[in-house]
Scaffold this active site. Structure first.
Site, PDB file in Angstrom:
ATOM      1  N   ALA A   1       0.824  -1.209   0.000  1.00 35.32           N
ATOM      2  CA  ALA A   1       0.000   0.000   0.000  1.00 35.32           C
ATOM      3  C   ALA A   1       0.860   1.262   0.000  1.00 35.32           C
ATOM      4  CB  ALA A   1      -0.925  -0.010   1.214  1.00 35.32           C
ATOM      5  N   LYS A   2       2.122   1.111   0.365  1.00 33.89           N
ATOM      6  CA  LYS A   2       3.092   2.227   0.378  1.00 33.89           C
ATOM      7  C   LYS A   2       2.496   3.473   1.037  1.00 33.89           C
ATOM      8  CE  LYS A   2       5.880   0.665  -3.513  1.00 33.89           C
ATOM      9  NZ  LYS A   2       5.016  -0.418  -4.033  1.00 33.89           N
ATOM     10  N   ARG A   3       1.985   3.299   2.235  1.00 33.53           N
ATOM     11  CA  ARG A   3       1.381   4.424   2.941  1.00 33.53           C
ATOM     12  C   ARG A   3       2.428   5.244   3.688  1.00 33.53           C
ATOM     13  NH1 ARG A   3      -2.667   3.785  -0.320  1.00 33.53           N
ATOM     14  NH2 ARG A   3      -4.452   2.671   0.470  1.00 33.53           N
TER      15      ARG A   3
END
Ligand SMILES: O=C(O)c1cc(=O)[nH]c(=O)n1[C@@H]1O[C@H](COP(=O)(O)O)[C@@H](O)[C@H]1O
EC number: 4.1.1.23
Length: 304
Positions: free
Chosen positions: A122-124
């Site tokens: 999700a590369k949050r």
């Protein structure tokens, strides 16, 4: 007085209770230990579930929610009982709105039930109070998207990730923080020099090493380092897992791993998405492709 030294634990986000604390339940087995066991028994490989529209078409499916559902179910059925890690890329599900996210939720549950560790890609990354909400999304056991680990972007400052790091520790989950990404554009940011002379990637790797200090057999705070990068000229030993995307479609091969990771190669989880998925929809062909990558990785890591 609040401690403002770099790396100090920031104050709790006002009005929130840190995720996963105060339950009174025994501590779950840490992600790093679970990952090490999965790598030892199933081989060190992560397969990404990236339902590109072009892949759905190549599989003879429509580029719609029904196609997404079929593609995802087939991939999980083919691989979840045999690869160490499955990494769904959230964007490919989000593009269909809530119905796509429902497919993602089901895939996470089914993959975990079949024994794969699920790394949610999700590369949050956001300010701490919003990071707390992301932590509740991916790292709180009661969430429908609860995963074994999640990818995070640290470029709002490593300290902004603290709610996720704490939630992961409480839940026995892990994080993979972007350090040196596989894409050529990443260098502009990641190799830039911080005020103390270190590269930003080095700063992130040092933070991760501090998170993992003393953990055994492996810490739960991982780094993402592209397999495409060649000799990165950095000590990558962080006592934590190193996710290495870029194998297959982006041009890297398992044979590149020793050159990129040096002495840390034993902690690498190589990741391949299209390189495996393009062999579908035949379940046996998907399995064979994953097995081939896993064998090549084993050979490369063993120095052969
Ligand atoms: O975090 C990731 O997984 C990631 C980091 C990175 O540096 N490079 C990278 O390609 N990825 C992801 O890994 C996958 C690569 O897909 P393939 O190129 O098809 O193997 C994609 O889902 C990317 O978003």
């Amino acid at each position: 007085m609040t401690d403002r030294t770099p790396g100090a634990t920031p104050p709790a986000v006002p009005g929130t209770t840190p995720v996963g604390t105060g339950t009174g339940r025994p501590a779950p087995e840490p992600f790093g230990a679970r990952l090490r066991r999965a790598m030892d028994t199933r081989g060190p490989l992560c397969v990404g579930i990236d339902p590109h529209g072009s892949l759905l078409t190549a599989w003879g499916l429509d580029d719609d929610v029904a196609g997404l559902e079929r593609f995802t179910r087939t991939t999980v059925e083919a691989l979840a009982d045999r690869v160490a890690v499955l990494k769904p890329q959230s964007a490919f599900f989000e593009r269909f709105g809530s119905r796509g996210v429902a497919v993602l939720e089901k895939a996470v549950a089914e993959a975990r039930a079949a024994g794969a560790l699920v790394l949610m890609d999700a590369k949050r990354g956001d300010i701490g109070s919003t990071m707390d909400a992301y932590a509740r999304t991916y790292l709180a056991p009661e969430s429908p998207l609860f995963s074994d680990a999640v990818t995070l972007s640290p470029y709002l400052g490593f300290g902004s990730l603290r709610p996720a790091l704490d939630a992961a520790a409480a839940a026995g989950s892990g994080v993979f923080v972007l350090a040196l990404t596989s894409n050529p554009e990443g260098a502009e940011v990641q190799r830039a020099t911080a005020a103390d002379g270190r590269s930003l990637a080095r700063v992130m790797l040092d933070h991760l090493a501090a998170e993992n200090a003393g953990a055994t057999p492996l810490g739960s705070a991982g780094a993402v380092v592209g397999a495409t990068l060649g000799d990165v000229g950095a000590d990558l030993a962080i006592n934590g897992p190193l996710l290495a995307p870029g194998i297959g479609a982006q041009g890297a091969t398992p044979a590149d791993l020793p050159r990129v990771f040096g002495a840390a190669v034993g902690d690498v989880v190589p990741s391949v998405s299209r390189g495996v998925l393009r062999h579908g929809p035949d379940v046996s062909a998907l399995r064979e492709a994953a097995l081939r990558f896993a064998d090549e990785v084993r050979t490369a890591v063993a120095g052969g």
